[in-house]
Design a protein around this motif. Structure first.
Motif, short mmCIF file in Angstrom:
data_model
loop_
_atom_site.label_atom_id
_atom_site.label_comp_id
_atom_site.label_asym_id
_atom_site.label_seq_id
_atom_site.Cartn_x
_atom_site.Cartn_y
_atom_site.Cartn_z
N THR A 1 -0.86 -4.08 10.33
CA THR A 1 -0.37 -5.35 9.80
C THR A 1 0.73 -5.15 8.76
O THR A 1 1.21 -6.11 8.17
CB THR A 1 -1.53 -6.16 9.16
N GLY A 2 1.11 -3.91 8.53
CA GLY A 2 2.19 -3.62 7.58
C GLY A 2 3.55 -3.64 8.25
O GLY A 2 3.66 -3.78 9.47
N LEU A 3 4.58 -3.47 7.44
CA LEU A 3 5.96 -3.49 7.95
C LEU A 3 6.18 -2.39 8.98
O LEU A 3 6.63 -2.63 10.10
CB LEU A 3 6.95 -3.29 6.80
N LEU A 4 5.86 -1.16 8.59
CA LEU A 4 6.08 -0.02 9.49
C LEU A 4 5.07 -0.01 10.63
O LEU A 4 5.44 0.17 11.79
CB LEU A 4 6.00 1.29 8.69
N ARG B 1 -7.89 -6.36 8.97
CA ARG B 1 -8.98 -6.70 8.05
C ARG B 1 -9.16 -8.22 8.05
O ARG B 1 -8.22 -8.95 8.38
CB ARG B 1 -8.64 -6.21 6.64
N SER C 1 -6.35 -9.70 6.31
CA SER C 1 -4.96 -9.44 6.70
C SER C 1 -4.23 -10.75 6.95
O SER C 1 -4.84 -11.75 7.38
CB SER C 1 -4.92 -8.60 7.98
N ASP D 1 -11.89 -1.11 7.65
CA ASP D 1 -11.32 -0.91 6.31
C ASP D 1 -11.41 0.57 6.00
O ASP D 1 -12.44 1.21 6.27
CB ASP D 1 -12.15 -1.73 5.30
N LEU D 2 -10.34 1.12 5.45
CA LEU D 2 -10.35 2.55 5.13
C LEU D 2 -11.44 2.90 4.12
O LEU D 2 -11.84 4.06 4.02
CB LEU D 2 -8.98 2.99 4.61
N THR E 1 -0.38 4.54 8.77
CA THR E 1 0.70 4.23 7.82
C THR E 1 0.14 3.51 6.60
O THR E 1 0.90 3.10 5.73
CB THR E 1 1.74 3.28 8.47
N SER F 1 0.26 -3.74 -0.36
CA SER F 1 -0.70 -4.67 0.23
C SER F 1 -2.11 -4.29 -0.22
O SER F 1 -2.69 -3.34 0.27
CB SER F 1 -0.59 -4.58 1.77
N LYS G 1 -1.01 11.64 -1.19
CA LYS G 1 -0.27 11.98 0.04
C LYS G 1 -0.42 13.47 0.37
O LYS G 1 -0.68 13.84 1.51
CB LYS G 1 1.21 11.64 -0.12
N PHE H 1 12.93 3.58 2.45
CA PHE H 1 13.25 2.65 3.55
C PHE H 1 14.35 1.67 3.11
O PHE H 1 14.24 1.02 2.06
CB PHE H 1 12.03 1.80 3.94
#
Ligand SMILES: NC(=O)c1ccc[n+]([C@@H]2O[C@H](COP(=O)([O-])OP(=O)(O)OC[C@H]3O[C@@H](n4cnc5c(N)ncnc54)[C@H](OP(=O)(O)O)[C@@H]3O)[C@@H](O)[C@H]2O)c1
Length: 310
Positions: A8-11, A31, A34, A53-54, A73, A79, A128, A150
Motif C-alpha cells: 500500500t506504499g508508494l514503491l 492492514r 491501510s 502486520d509486521l 519495502t 506511514s 536497515k 527518490f
C-alpha cells in the motif's frame, strides 16, 4: 506467488502494478488501517489481498504460505499506526518476516534497503543494516537493493520541493551531487532482479542516470517550467543541531537523511546497468522538461528556514 509487503506504499504499489503487468501472480499484505483507495487499487490489479502486520509474526507465516518470492519495502518512516516504530517494524518486523519466509520455504527474498552512503548513525540505518545482515545469514536466496533518494519524495511538495508554486526547499548548501532515482525505476530493478542472475545473493546500490546537486535540479525545473524558483535553505548546521538534539528515533533518522542529502549521495551505475540494461529516468524527464529554450532566469530568492520535523 509473489508476496509484496509494503504494497500500500508508494514503491510497493508500483512494484505490484509492474508485477501484475508482467503477468506475475501477486499477493499484497494490507492492514485494516491501510488507506482504502490504495487497497482498492490493489484489488483492481487482481492482487490477492492478505491481512497482516509486521509486528504480528503469526500473520506473516500465513502471508508467506505458498509464496515462492517475498518482496518487502515496508517502513514506518512515512506511514505509521499506533505501535509502529523503527524498532518494532523496520527492524524486528522485517527480521520476523525473514523468519516467516524461511519457515514457509520461500525461495527468493528481495529487500529494499537504502544507499550504502548513509553512514551517519541513526536508528533507521541500524535497522536497515541489521535486516540486510540477517538476510545474508538466513540461507535464503536474496537481493538487497540500496536506492538513493527518490525523486518522487525528495523533489516533491511533501519535502518542500514544489514546482507548481515555483518553490524549493534545499537541505544544506545544495551543491553536493545526489543520484536521485525515480521510484518507478526502483520498482523495475525489483522486478528484473527476480530473473537477473547477477541479482542472486547480491547487494546492489541504485541511483539515477546522473548525479545532480539539488541546485542543479532546481535549475532543470526552472528550465522546464520557465519560472524562477524561490528557495528556502535549511542550513547544514541547523540539521546537525537537530540530529544531535533529537529525542525520538524517527526524528533523529529523518535528520540523518536530510544531512545525508546535504552532504551528497553519488552512485556509479555503470556496472549495474550492464547486468540490468534499463533506461533510467533523468531529472529532466521527471520535470517534464523540453529541451532548454533560451530563458532568462532571474536570481532566485533565497530564505533561510529551520529544519522540518516529521
Ligand atoms: N523515500 C526515499 O527517498 C527512499 C530512498 C531509498 C529507500 N527508500 C525505502 O523505500 C521503501 C519504500 O518506501 P515507500 O515510499 O514505498 O514508503 P511508504 O509509501 O511510506 O510505504 C510504507 C509501507 O509500509 C507499510 N507498513 C508500515 N508499517 C507496517 C507494519 N507494521 N506492518 C506492515 N506494513 C507496514 C505501509 O502500510 P500501511 O499503508 O498499512 O501503513 C506501507 O505499505 C522504504 O523501505 C524506504 O526506506 C526510500
Amino acid at each position: 506467488m509473489i508476496l509484496v509487503v509494503g504494497a500500500t506504499g508508494l514503491l510497493g504499489g508500483e512494484i505490484c502494478r509492474q508485477l501484475s503487468a508482467a503477468g506475475h501472480p501477486v499477493r499484497a499484505l494490507v492492514r485494516p488501517t491501510s488507506d482504502e483507495s490504495r487497497v482498492e487499487a490493489l484489488r483492481v490489479l487482481g492482487a490477492e489481498l492478505v491481512t497482516g502486520d509486521l509486528k504480528d509474526p503469526a500473520t506473516l507465516v500465513a502471508a508467506c504460505a505458498g509464496a515462492e518470492v517475498v518482496i518487502t519495502t515496508a517502513s514506518t518512516t512515512l506511514s505509521r499506526q499506533a505501535g509502529d516504530t523503527i524498532a518494532s517494524v523496520d527492524q524486528d518486523g522485517q527480521l520476523q518476516l525473514i523468519e516467516a519466509a524461511k519457515a514457509s520455504g520461500v525461495s527468493r527474498f528481495v529487500y529494499v534497503s537504502y544507499s550504502g552512503n548513509h553512514t551517519i548513525g541513526c536508528p533507521l540505518t541500524t535497522a536497515k543494516r541489521a535486516v540486510e545482515q540477517a538476510l545474508r545469514d538466513s540461507g535464503l536466496t536474496y537481493t538487497i537493493l540500496r536506492p538513493s533518494y527518490f525523486m518522487e519524495v525528495w523533489l516533491s511538495p511533501a519535502l518542500g520541493f514544489d514546482p507548481a508554486n515555483a518553490q524549493a526547499r534545499i537541505y544544506g548548501a545544495g551543491r553536493a551531487p545526489i543520484s536521485f532515482i525515480s521510484l518507478k525505476d526502483v520498482a523495475r530493478f525489483v522486478v528484473r532482479s527476480l530473473t537477473t542472475p547477477a541479482a542472486r545473493n547480491a547487494i546492489i546500490e541504485l541511483g539515477g542516470p546522473e548525479a545532480l546537486s539539488p541546485l542543479d535540479a532546481v535549475e532543470t525545473f526552472e528550465q522546464s517550467t520557465g519560472r524562477t524558483f524561490a528557495l528556502e535553505h535549511v542550513a547544514e548546521e541547523a540539521l546537525e543541531q537537530q540530529y544531535a538534539s533529537a529525542q525520538d528515533p524517527l526524528e533523529q533518522s529523518f535528520a540523518a537523511l536530510m544531512l545525508g542529502y546535504a552532504r551528497g549521495d553519488v552512485v556509479d551505475m555503470s556496472q549495474t546497468l550492464v547486468a540490468f540494461p534499463l533506461q533510467l529516468t533523468s531529472i529532466r524527464e521527471f520535470a517534464g522538461a523540453r529541451p532548454a529554450r533560451s530563458l532568462s532566469l532571474g536570481t532566485s530568492r533565497v530564505t533561510e528556514v529551520a529544519p522540518p520535523t516529521l
